[in-house]
Design an enzyme around this catalytic site. Structure first.
Site, PDB file in Angstrom:
ATOM      1  N   SER A 252       0.851  -1.188   0.000  1.00 18.32           N
ATOM      2  CA  SER A 252       0.000   0.000   0.000  1.00 18.32           C
ATOM      3  C   SER A 252       0.880   1.230   0.000  1.00 18.32           C
ATOM      4  O   SER A 252       2.106   1.139  -0.031  1.00 18.32           O
ATOM      5  CB  SER A 252      -0.914   0.000   1.225  1.00 18.32           C
ATOM      6  OG  SER A 252      -0.140   0.295   2.370  1.00 18.32           O
ATOM      7  N   LYS A 253       0.239   2.362   0.065  1.00 21.02           N
ATOM      8  CA  LYS A 253       0.894   3.661   0.072  1.00 21.02           C
ATOM      9  C   LYS A 253       2.013   3.732   1.134  1.00 21.02           C
ATOM     10  O   LYS A 253       3.049   4.345   0.922  1.00 21.02           O
ATOM     11  CB  LYS A 253      -0.196   4.686   0.388  1.00 21.02           C
ATOM     12  CG  LYS A 253       0.100   6.070  -0.038  1.00 21.02           C
ATOM     13  CD  LYS A 253      -0.199   6.310  -1.494  1.00 21.02           C
ATOM     14  CE  LYS A 253       0.430   7.637  -1.864  1.00 21.02           C
ATOM     15  NZ  LYS A 253       0.912   7.730  -3.192  1.00 21.02           N
TER      16      LYS A 253
END
Ligand code: GLU
Length: 481
Positions: A252-253
């Site tokens: 993810s980010k």
């Protein structure tokens, strides 16, 4: 039968690493088999759609060099390739399924469904809440209609038996029908769901292999049953494992760059990212790392896709990008660097002497994103880095060193890296200092930073006039005169 594969993103956001890996495998598989790569945009869920996402997906694919043979942009014999333009087909199929008895109207309200779900948790039939309206009488239907309720359309999933899937990556997977429930094919108001539009388009577009993320595996038996109810043959499937961050959590980010454009902006080469992503879940011989696109096409096979999760290793990507950068000749390097700087809106993109800096950075930087910090100050006059400058001011020997450097450089008639090296080594001897100690202040004076490319090469690039001016300016700052 010739291979037809599709990449079918939903425009609900930017193209992230997992999605682009899927796109790459789809594309490599098509190219390897001399087949057709189709790009289909699954934009039926207008509420979750993000504006600009379709363009962003296409831009990312273009940047990576993944050209699709059929797509919304280039068209093709099975178009339209935007699901939002295929509504009539979905409607026709729904009518057929209703007439065949394979689909039915379900008038449950959201609250009723919620309540039924809560009750079903205590039973051994968790899918029951989805089937409560499968045998409504004509009178019941009429009553719901009179009450102003609108219906969704559900698929009548067989209650008995199982669907067996021989997935090309995951092997045999068996799904018990009883647990699948009756899938919603069309929302109230007539919008198709993913579960209808996706397999139907695969059927109509002649797709032979569905290559997609493992997160969609649970949809597969539902889609297979639907296609079979329509008399079609479901494609072969290959469900790709997830990509995890180094901490083994879903990527993810948090793990850094997640979208293709972020990698572009950070100065990665598309060839390096393609090579790297190809190895996120696939290997050729378990060893070879660096492969050109042509080699990837020749070697790619679904048999060698790993069913275990892949780990996204940023360090490996940086290493690989460095390898690609080092392998470019001067002209190619300069062109790619100029392109990167132009995209980033940097004024250095137009610098006439950019190519001369290539030897200073090529072995040093892993991405173009590092270029500016390393040599940007040689191309334009800048404010020095505050922390580095303070270090210079605090250095008790700085005045002496800078004065000696000015004298030594002033004497030179030839101003190349080699001559500068011996002149500056002479300064060290004269001051009885080690280069490590003496060169610190000189480096900061010349580049404005402690982080820089080779000192002699930097001074040579800058030239006599500018170098002496920077040394004198620093000397004045240190001595206060
Ligand atoms: N449109 C789906 C998604 O983006 C993918 C569909 C598929 O590959 O089957 O999640």
């Amino acid at each position: 039968m010739s291979v037809r594969v599709r990449f079918a993103p939903s425009p609900t956001g930017f193209l992230h690493v997992g999605g682009v890996r899927t796109a790459l495998y789809v594309w490599l598989f098509a190219r390897h088999h001399g087949g057709t790569a189709v790009l289909r945009i699954e934009d039926t869920d207008t509420e979750r759609e993000e504006s600009g996402a379709i363009e962003q997906i296409q831009r990312s694919l273009d940047w990576l060099g993944l050209d699709f043979d059929e797509s919304p942009r280039v068209g093709g014999p099975y178009g339209p390739y935007l699901q939002s333009e295929r509504s009539e087909r979905y409607q026709t199929v729904i009518e057929r399924l209703l007439a065949q008895g394979d689909a039915y109207q379900c008038y449950q309200t959201a609250d009723e469904l919620e309540l039924a779900r809560a009750e079903a948790r205590q039973t051994d039939d968790p899918a029951l809440p989805t089937r409560l309206h499968r045998d409504l009488t004509a009178d019941q239907i009429a009553a719901f209609e009179r009450a102003g309720r609108s219906a969704v359309i559900r698929f009548r999933t067989p209650l008995e038996g199982e669907t067996v899937l021989d997935d090309l990556v995951r092997g045999r997977v068996v799904f018990e029908h009883r647990l699948l429930g009756d899938t919603v094919l069309m929302r109230a108001g007539g919008r198709p769901t993913y579960q209808l539009a996706n397999p139907l388009d695969d059927l109509e577009m002649g797709i032979t292999h569905v290559i997609r993320g493992e997160d969609l595996l649970s949809s597969t038996p539902r889609q297979k049953l639907l296609i079979e109810a329509l008399g079609g043959t479901f494609p072969e499937t290959a469900h790709l494992s997830m990509i995890l961050g180094a901490d083994k959590k879903r990527l993810s980010k948090r793990h850094g760059a997640a979208s293709v454009e972020e990698f572009r902006d950070a100065g990665y080469l598309p060839e390096a990212l393609v090579n790297f992503l190809a190895l996120c879940g696939w290997s050729w011989d378990g060893e070879t790392e660096l492969m050109s696109v042509a080699e990837l096409i020749e070697r790619f096979s679904l048999e060698r896709v790993n069913s275990a999760p892949a780990v996204f290793d940023h360090e490996k990507l940086a290493w690989m990008n460095g390898q690609y950068l080092r392998g470019l000749d001067m002209a190619a390097y300069t062109a790619a660097l100029r392109g990167y700087l132009a995209d980033a809106g940097s004024p250095l993109a137009d610098a006439a002497r950019l190519e001369e800096l290539v030897p200073l950075v090529q072995d040093k930087i892993g991405t173009f994103g590092e270029f500016d910090a390393l040599v940007g100050s040689l191309l334009e006059q800048r404010e020095p880095d505050a922390e580095s400058w303070q270090k210079l001011l605090n250095d008790d020997h700085a005045a002496r060193i800078l004065a000696a450097a000015v004298t030594a450089l002033d004497r030179l008639t030839v101003f190349d890296a080699e001559t500068l090296e011996s002149a500056l080594r002479g300064v060290c001897e004269e001051l009885e200092m080690k280069p490590r100690q003496a060169f610190g202040p000189i480096r900061i004076a010349i580049t404005g930073s402690t982080v820089a490319a080779g000192l002699y090469e930097s001074i040579a690039f800058l030239g006599r006039g500018a170098s002496l001016a920077r040394l004198k300016h620093a000397h004045a700052a240190v001595t206060g005169v």
